[in-house]
Design an enzyme around this catalytic site. Structure first.
Site, short mmCIF file in Angstrom:
data_model
loop_
_atom_site.label_atom_id
_atom_site.label_comp_id
_atom_site.label_asym_id
_atom_site.label_seq_id
_atom_site.Cartn_x
_atom_site.Cartn_y
_atom_site.Cartn_z
N LYS A 87 60.72 48.84 -17.44
CA LYS A 87 60.48 48.17 -17.91
C LYS A 87 59.83 47.30 -16.90
O LYS A 87 60.52 46.61 -17.01
CB LYS A 87 62.10 47.98 -18.60
CG LYS A 87 61.76 46.92 -20.30
CD LYS A 87 63.16 47.25 -20.81
CE LYS A 87 62.98 46.72 -21.97
NZ LYS A 87 64.27 46.14 -22.40
C1 E4P Z 1 65.20 45.68 -25.62
O1 E4P Z 1 64.64 46.36 -25.11
C2 E4P Z 1 65.33 44.19 -25.68
O2 E4P Z 1 65.14 43.50 -24.02
C3 E4P Z 1 66.12 43.87 -26.30
O3 E4P Z 1 65.81 44.66 -28.17
C4 E4P Z 1 66.54 42.20 -26.63
O4 E4P Z 1 67.01 41.82 -27.58
P1 E4P Z 1 67.47 40.30 -28.31
O5 E4P Z 1 66.31 39.70 -28.84
O6 E4P Z 1 68.77 40.98 -29.38
O7 E4P Z 1 68.25 39.96 -26.80
#
Ligand code: E4P
Length: 217
Positions: A87
């Site tokens: 990622k």
């Molecule tokens: C996942 O890939 C993201 O990092 C995550 O959904 C972010 O979520 P948030 O905006 O609730 O922190």
């Protein structure tokens, strides 16, 4: 639409896996920190455990923000298990790193995407997944699901293979609306997925059936 669980919590991952609806997991540094994980060996161990439970892709986010650091970390993460998806943030160095890993057939998730232009660059670099952040856009009075729909349209029009992974999902309604928008994947907290089951007619109907079943004993 596939369901990924947006957590590093083992108990929740096991619960979703046991329900039989889990297609993958996403994590980020904040979700890992929330679990009290500290240091490289605990991070690697947590990913090994998650990969042993889940059948599908497991997104592991790099901490580095420079190209060389992202490549170094991404290679270490990818070596843990073939399920690992590296990622990477949607920055100039992040896009270069997406291109590098896609050239090596290592899955990537281009994260922190808030615009159609960023999604276009992620797809051109060959990202496996692009992660538009629905909830964080809604938080600043922009249209998170609207961005998901825009990306889906543009990718379909140009035939990009990158899968649209709706991220920063905060509630059940987000899931339904991202499904309507044609997202390939939604990564969600467990309560938002469980909310899909809730209907008052299911609950009252079941109460009646249980009561009537008792009468026949
Ligand atoms: C996942 O890939 C993201 O990092 C995550 O959904 C972010 O979520 P948030 O905006 O609730 O922190």
């Amino acid at each position: 639409m596939k369901f990924f669980l947006d957590t590093a919590n083992i108990e929740q991952i096991r619960q979703a896996q046991e329900m039989g609806i889990l297609d993958g997991v996403t994590t980020n540094p904040s979700l890992m920190a929330k679990e009290g994980i500290k240091g490289k060996s605990e991070i690697m161990e947590r990913y090994r455990t998650i990969c042993s439970i889940v059948d599908g892709p497991v997104s592991a986010e790099v901490f580095a923000t420079d190209y060389d650091g992202m490549i170094r970390e991404g290679e270490e993460l990818a070596a843990i298990d073939p399920k690992i998806t590296v990622k990477l943030p949607c920055t100039k160095d992040g896009i270069k790193a997406v291109k590098y890993f896609s050239g090596k057939n290592i899955k990537t998730n281009c994260t922190l995407v808030f615009s159609i232009g960023q999604a276009l660059l992620a797809a051109k670099a060959g990202a496996t997944f692009v992660s538009p952040f629905v909830g964080r856009l809604d938080d600043i009075c922009e249209d998170g699901v609207g961005l998901v729909a825009h990306i889906v349209n543009i990718y379909n029009y140009y035939g990009f293979q990158t899968q649209v992974l709706a991220a920063s999902i905060r509630n059940t309604n987000h899931i339904i609306r991202c499904m309507d928008a044609g997202a390939d994947v939604a990564t969600c907290p467990l309560p938002a997925i469980e909310g899909l089951l809730k209907h008052p007619l299911t609950e009252s109907g079941l109460e009646t059936f249980v009561r009537d079943a008792e009468k026949m004993k």
